[in-house]
Enzyme design. Structure first.
Site, mmCIF file in Angstrom:
data_model
loop_
_atom_site.group_PDB
_atom_site.id
_atom_site.type_symbol
_atom_site.label_atom_id
_atom_site.label_comp_id
_atom_site.label_asym_id
_atom_site.label_seq_id
_atom_site.Cartn_x
_atom_site.Cartn_y
_atom_site.Cartn_z
ATOM 1 N N GLY A 18 -17.006 -16.761 -55.522
ATOM 2 C CA GLY A 18 -16.566 -17.859 -54.651
ATOM 3 C C GLY A 18 -16.644 -19.185 -55.408
ATOM 4 C CB ALA A 20 -21.434 -21.360 -55.583
ATOM 5 C CB SER A 47 -15.353 -20.218 -51.191
ATOM 6 O OG SER A 47 -16.627 -20.022 -51.691
ATOM 7 C CB ALA A 50 -14.284 -23.614 -46.501
ATOM 8 N N GLY A 53 -13.925 -29.559 -45.114
ATOM 9 C CA GLY A 53 -13.801 -29.803 -46.542
ATOM 10 C C GLY A 53 -15.111 -30.152 -47.170
ATOM 11 C CD GLU A 118 -15.543 -31.443 -40.660
ATOM 12 O OE1 GLU A 118 -16.653 -31.044 -41.009
ATOM 13 O OE2 GLU A 118 -14.476 -30.974 -41.103
ATOM 14 C CG HIS A 233 -18.397 -23.781 -35.992
ATOM 15 N ND1 HIS A 233 -17.573 -24.211 -34.979
ATOM 16 C CD2 HIS A 233 -18.159 -24.579 -37.049
ATOM 17 C CE1 HIS A 233 -16.854 -25.241 -35.427
ATOM 18 N NE2 HIS A 233 -17.197 -25.481 -36.689
ATOM 19 N NE ARG A 278 -20.819 -27.361 -37.483
ATOM 20 C CZ ARG A 278 -20.265 -27.113 -38.651
ATOM 21 N NH1 ARG A 278 -20.759 -26.179 -39.427
ATOM 22 N NH2 ARG A 278 -19.224 -27.786 -39.053
ATOM 23 C CG HIS A 337 -19.797 -21.664 -39.305
ATOM 24 N ND1 HIS A 337 -18.534 -21.174 -39.598
ATOM 25 C CD2 HIS A 337 -19.854 -22.902 -39.868
ATOM 26 C CE1 HIS A 337 -17.872 -22.084 -40.320
ATOM 27 N NE2 HIS A 337 -18.653 -23.125 -40.499
ATOM 28 N NE ARG A 372 -23.282 -25.704 -43.147
ATOM 29 C CZ ARG A 372 -21.984 -25.817 -42.940
ATOM 30 N NH1 ARG A 372 -21.270 -26.647 -43.662
ATOM 31 N NH2 ARG A 372 -21.375 -25.089 -42.026
ATOM 32 C CB SER A 377 -22.115 -25.753 -47.035
ATOM 33 O OG SER A 377 -20.981 -25.763 -46.219
ATOM 34 C CG LEU A 378 -16.937 -26.078 -49.027
ATOM 35 C CD1 LEU A 378 -15.436 -26.346 -48.885
ATOM 36 C CD2 LEU A 378 -17.153 -24.753 -49.732
HETATM 37 C C1 SIN Z 1 -15.553 -26.894 -39.544
HETATM 38 O O1 SIN Z 1 -14.499 -27.213 -40.072
HETATM 39 O O2 SIN Z 1 -15.828 -27.117 -38.396
HETATM 40 C C2 SIN Z 1 -16.548 -26.171 -40.368
HETATM 41 C C3 SIN Z 1 -16.963 -27.027 -41.459
HETATM 42 C C4 SIN Z 1 -18.273 -26.569 -41.970
HETATM 43 O O3 SIN Z 1 -18.752 -25.523 -41.556
HETATM 44 O O4 SIN Z 1 -18.841 -27.321 -42.748
#
Ligand code: SIN
Length: 425
Positions: A18, A20, A47, A50, A53, A118, A233, A278, A337, A372, A377-378
């Site tokens: 992925g 990472a 990955s 996703a 972003g 977000e 999520h 979240r 998630h 998180r 995370s990305l």
């Molecule tokens: C989302 O787009 O809601 C998920 C993004 C994430 O999990 O960081």
């Protein structure tokens, strides 16, 4: 091409294909590395799924300390503030580096990175690609870069089954292939195997994400941390499809609301309503569902007519379920998630076993705490891949030159397609 695995002895081995894993391999260049991927590259890495972003303080009204404050608040008091500070300061330049590698991020007509919002972010700071196709686009660029990097040997369709460890030091990887196990001797292994969602009935992750890296690390004696920190999520598409299609938080960032079957916005009492952290939103939705209600995302007004253009992946998943998101309510429910817990690592991604690093979702850096912050995370993966690569490059090889009797009994010329698009050194 099939290759004598002896020719790989001593090379760092990265387990996982992925973001990472691939980025760690690219950062290690020109050092020759082996990347093991259980499936064809890009086909099963979470990955690539996703939608959200990369979060980074790139706007004129933003800075890393504001990003840090939001991260710590969402993490429920359990983030490691020092590591979070370090990662979030490095985030903007790590995103620039991805652009240099060919990732085509969404931009404004003036050419600046387009920044989305977000939940629980106090500023617009989410960089996307192809609207909700960020993971796909990053993987496209990284796969292309890896395929043309002469230092990287990609081994697809081979699964790491066990780490060989002596005196708390990695000495190699046992890997399975179609015919027989092979032993790959190395003193440096990076776990980049992703998360655990495949273990859950209701998850937005690929089914193949079932904690393989955690199992390898646990068996090798590595310290694991915060395994109970699992993120749900709030808005997975409620239907029969498994894994469950994700409806990105970015849709709420663009103004969609959450309502029940009576049309009531039952989250209005929360601070920040639909854009509360979240875990708070997921818990409130779950409570409402448990009380016998149905819950929907309402994107009819906002994003409204531009829904499909802004969120093509989500619109397509909705259409597959017979829903037009610009006209219809979207039934939703929380689903597993992300795993914040994982293999405990230090600031360079080193685990408690010498010669073993972890990067990405499998690692527990302390950035996320118990919850998180969206799209961190990305960001963590791309920043930490760089540090892991530096640490791996600076480590002694630590590889044994002599095989044990057991290893010698195994065939070492493997027909299991230790294939390479690159010339083997
Ligand atoms: C989302 O787009 O809601 C998920 C993004 C994430 O999990 O960081």
């Amino acid at each position: 091409m099939s290759a004598d695995v002896r020719s790989f002895f001593g090379r760092p081995i990265i387990i996982g294909g992925g973001i990472a894993g691939l980025l760690t391999a690219l950062h290690l260049a020109p050092e020759p590395v082996l990347v093991l991927s259980r499936t064809p590259l890009g086909s099963e890495a979470s990955s690539a799924w996703a939608q959200g972003g990369l979060a980074a303080s790139l706007g004129d009204d933003d800075n890393p300390m504001l990003h840090l404050a939001d991260t710590l608040a969402a993490g429920a008091g359990l983030c490691d503030a020092e590591i979070a500070t370090r990662i979030l300061h490095a985030a903007p330049s790590a995103i620039e580096n991805l652009s240099t590698l060919g990732v085509r991020f969404d931009r404004t007509p003036e050419g600046a990175l387009r920044l989305g919002l977000e939940a629980a972010h106090g500023r617009r700071r989410i960089v996307h690609a192809d609207g909700d196709g960020s993971g796909q686009e990053i993987m496209r660029a990284l796969v292309e870069a890896v395929r043309s990097a002469p230092s990287i040997v990609m081994v697809e369709g081979v699964e790491a089954r066990r780490l060989a460890v002596e005196d708390n030091k990695v000495t190699g990887v046992w890997a399975s292939c179609s015919t027989s196990p092979v032993f790959l001797g190395t003193g440096r292994v990076v776990l980049a195997t992703g998360g655990i969602g495949g273990l859950f009935h209701d998850s937005t992750n690929p089914l193949g994400s079932s904690g393989q890296g955690l199992a390898l690390a646990a068996r090798a004696g590595a310290v694991l941390a915060d395994l109970e920190f699992i993120q749900f999520h709030p808005t997975a598409l409620d239907g029969p499809a498994r894994p469950m299609p994700l409806i990105s938080e970015a849709v709420r960032g663009e103004g969609a609301t959450i309502v029940d079957e009576t049309g009531q916005r039952f989250l209005e009492y929360l601070q920040d309503a639909e854009l509360a952290p979240r875990d708070v939103v997921a818990r409130a939705i779950w409570t409402h569902l448990s009380n016998g209600h149905r819950v929907f995302l309402d994107g009819r007004e906002k994003p409204g007519p531009t829904f499909a253009r802004q969120f093509p992946t989500i619109a397509s998943a909705c259409r597959g379920a017979g829903i037009d998101p610009a006209q219809d309510l979207i039934p939703i429910r929380p689903a597993q998630h992300y795993h914040m817990g994982g293999v405990a690592v230090d600031r360079d991604g080193r685990t408690s076993v010498a010669g073993l690093w972890a990067c990405g979702e499998v690692a527990s850096t302390g950035l996320h705490g118990a919850n998180r912050l969206a799209s961190n995370s990305l960001t963590e993966a791309i920043v930490c891949a760089h540090w892991v690569a530096e640490s791996v490059a600076g480590s002694p090889l630590g590889v044994r030159t002599r095989l044990t009797a057991r290893e010698i009994r195994r065939p070492i010329h493997s027909p299991c397609a230790l294939s390479s698009h690159a010339a083997l050194a």
